[in-house]
Write an enzyme that holds these catalytic residues in place. Structure first.
Site, PDB file in Angstrom:
ATOM      1  N   LYS A  95       0.803  -1.099  -0.008  1.00 44.81           N
ATOM      2  CA  LYS A  95      -0.144   0.117  -0.106  1.00 44.81           C
ATOM      3  C   LYS A  95       0.842   1.283  -0.027  1.00 44.81           C
ATOM      4  O   LYS A  95       1.585   1.324   0.952  1.00 44.81           O
ATOM      5  CB  LYS A  95      -0.956  -0.095   1.221  1.00 44.81           C
ATOM      6  CG  LYS A  95      -1.981   1.244   1.153  1.00 44.81           C
ATOM      7  CD  LYS A  95      -2.426   1.396   2.261  1.00 44.81           C
ATOM      8  CE  LYS A  95      -2.946   2.912   2.716  1.00 44.81           C
ATOM      9  NZ  LYS A  95      -3.515   3.050   3.832  1.00 44.81           N
ATOM     10  N   GLY A 184     -10.073   8.277   6.601  1.00 45.23           N
ATOM     11  CA  GLY A 184     -11.312   9.014   6.666  1.00 45.23           C
ATOM     12  C   GLY A 184     -12.476   8.790   7.243  1.00 45.23           C
ATOM     13  O   GLY A 184     -13.289   9.364   7.714  1.00 45.23           O
ATOM     14  N   THR A 206      -8.313   4.019  12.384  1.00 40.27           N
ATOM     15  CA  THR A 206      -8.472   4.739  13.466  1.00 40.27           C
ATOM     16  C   THR A 206      -9.979   4.389  14.185  1.00 40.27           C
ATOM     17  O   THR A 206     -10.132   4.391  15.332  1.00 40.27           O
ATOM     18  CB  THR A 206      -8.461   6.278  13.231  1.00 40.27           C
ATOM     19  OG1 THR A 206      -7.091   6.509  12.779  1.00 40.27           O
ATOM     20  CG2 THR A 206      -8.359   7.090  14.638  1.00 40.27           C
TER      21      THR A 206
END
Lengths: 256, 325
Positions: A95, A184, A206
């Site tokens: 990635k 996001g 997160t």
């Protein structure tokens, strides 16, 4: 879902940073059935593979590992990190993150294309972390990428899909390219929306790692991803302004 | 009289030795180094006795067992500052403070005036703060030295090699015990000590930040310890990036840190099990006390008590792991 020829059972991918503990991380993977784990190699690498104990715990999850170049701010750094990752995890998957702006962690489109080209030539299978920019997507595909990972919002913000028009356009422009909304996302509903829009998978970290109960949140995301995918495949109705009763009103008098 | 041998003279070993002496055991301590020092990760600790704040990310036993710590250290004659903890955020992260409040207990929210009254140095810099009045801090190096010297004064032998026979061994070697506890791993932490006499902070302050969290612990004499990095690595190298982050965060907390004297930079790897909780366990005549992670001074007193109790009456305390026994 096939990514670079590999069949992946789950359309949910999870990052492995910031969990309260490796045990909590493992529980999140078990409960969500996430199929891919991204791993940051840069900071933990150190000398003499100092992060090996943590990586062993990730390997024990038994899921496909997608190492990343998180924290790299230039193409050169990212290429070096990718080569280190290939050695450490014995995979050509990478990635690719090339950060262009320290505060927003926005990708550097120029460095990204440059690194993608170098790595593809070197035999890597590159998953570029990109914006929803269609031109940039085109350049990344020309550089040899077969998967794109556009952001929903800047990393770690939990803002969801901040440019829905842009993401729809990107999806529509490249209908055959596997695309993963990466970064996001803060809530399962946002993941469901990405899937409803036709994205092939979502990647987040997160939102799960920093939840009060990471495993429960991971499961919530897994269900949302599944719901969104089902909806996408089910050919949703088109919204319309006029009310259309699902029961014929003509027989109403008899019911009253 | 039970003859007990303690392996390792870090915070875990010294606390265990103290509890054993208190129960009338004849104790010897084995450690390659003659005194507490930079070779062990306890040396680099922050010394915050902050069970409630740690509860933000740590599991319940850390909060509960950690509450024993301040009283225990005081009873040993160690200077413990019971001035609580302050938690603050910079402007755009202010919602992090609400989240932190939701995830912890034992606190109250201070407005700007109350914060200024409590810690005038922060007046005008933050419009609110979380205050944990029942938390405390100590100077880890002073505490280690104190325990070590008092034990020696009570007849405990300190040696680099095991001496005579022992009935029971307490393995408190931290990461060095990976030879027998393979699921131990190192979690690196980095710290810096600054001297900034013009900054008059009197209690630990935590700055919440999504990327660069920081804590500042006053060490007296105008010195402050900065810490908070937590990296999955067992290396002991001091990396520029971590120090940059710590110093930048400290500068954001108070610009006067920019003029501070840089006294010391340190790094070490702390022993942790996969759930980041400590464990006790028994294998033959050896009791293991390990995995204190970032909670050495906070949890060693409770773990030491539990290990000594397990040895004396054969109970199996919580955090007891059969697979280590």
């Amino acid at each position: 879902m096939r990514l670079y020829g590999t069949e992946i059972a789950s359309r949910l991918m999870l990052g492995t940073a910031q969990y309260p503990s490796p045990a909590a991380l493992g529980e999140a993977f078990r409960r969500s059935g996430a199929g891919i784990a991204t791993v940051s190699v840069r900071r933990e690498a150190g000398g003499e593979r100092a992060g090996a104990a943590f990586w062993d715990l990730i390997r024990e999850l038994g899921v496909q590992i997608l190492p990343n170049t998180a924290g790299c701010h230039s193409a050169r750094e990212a290429v070096t990190t990718a080569r280190m990752a290939r050695e450490l995890f014995d995979t050509n998957w990478i990635k690719l993150e090339v950060i262009g702006h320290a505060d927003t962690l926005q990708p550097d489109p120029f460095g990204l294309v440059e690194a993608a080209r170098i790595l593809t030539d070197d035999g890597f299978q590159v998953f570029p972390y990109t914006t929803e920019d269609v031109v940039l997507a085109d350049r990344l595909l020309a550089a040899g990428c077969e998967v794109l990972m556009p952001w929903g919002a800047p990393i770690g913000t939990g803002l969801g899909l901040t440019n829905i028009y842009g993401l729809r356009t990107l999806r529509a422009q490249f209908p055959d390219v596997p695309m993963v909304v990466d970064a996001g996302l803060g809530l399962p509903s946002q993941a469901a929306m990405a899937m409803e829009m036709g994205y092939d998978a979502v990647l987040l970290n997160t939102a799960v790692a920093k939840a009060g109960d990471p495993a429960a949140m991971a499961e919530g995301f897994a269900r949302a991803v599944e719901a969104g995918r089902l909806a996408c495949e089910a050919d949703p109705m088109e919204p319309r302004d006029m009310a259309a009763p699902s029961t014929p009103v003509i027989g109403r008098a008899f019911l009253e | 009289m039970t003859r007990a041998r303690v392996l390792g003279a870090g915070v875990a070993g010294l606390c265990v030795a103290t509890e054993l002496v208190a129960r009338g055991c004849k104790v010897s301590v084995v450690d390659p180094a003659p005194r507490p020092g930079p070779h062990g990760c306890s040396w680099w600790a922050g010394g915050m006795l902050a069970p409630f704040c740690e509860g933000e990310a740590a599991e319940e036993p850390v909060v509960r067992l950690g509450r024993e710590a301040a009283g225990w250290w005081r009873r040993q004659g160690v200077a413990v500052e019971g001035r609580g903890t302050l938690v603050v955020t910079l402007g755009r992260d202010r919602r992090e403070l609400d989240r932190f409040a939701r995830r912890t207990e034992g606190h109250r929210m201070l407005d700007e005036a109350a914060l200024a009254a409590l810690e005038p140095e922060l007046a005008g810099r933050f419009d609110r703060a979380l205050y944990f009045p029942d938390e405390a801090h100590l100077d880890p190096r002073a505490a280690l030295g104190h325990l070590r010297d008092r034990l020696a004064g009570e007849g405990v032998a300190f040696a680099a090699e095991p001496g005579g026979p022992a009935d029971l061994t307490f393995d408190c070697r931290g990461l060095a015990a990976r030879d027998v506890l393979p699921d131990l791993r190192g979690v690196k932490g980095e710290m810096a000590v600054l001297r900034a006499p013009e900054i008059r902070l009197t209690r630990p302050v935590r700055l919440l930040h999504p990327r660069f969290p920081l804590y500042v612990v006053p060490r007296g004499d105008g010195r402050f310890m900065l810490g908070a990095t937590q990296i999955e690595s067992d290396e002991r190298v001091r990396r520029v990036r971590s120090v940059l982050e710590l110093l930048s965060a400290a500068y954001a907390l108070h610009p006067a840190f920019g003029e501070a004297e840089l006294v010391e930079i340190g790094a070490d790897a702390r022993p942790a099990f996969p759930d980041n909780l400590p464990r006790l366990g028994r294998r033959g005549d050896t009791i293991h006390v390990n995995g204190l992670f970032r909670h050495g001074f906070l949890l060693a007193p409770a773990l030491a008590r539990m290990a000594a109790e397990a040895a004396s009456d054969g109970t199996r305390p919580e955090l007891w792991h059969e697979d280590h026994g």
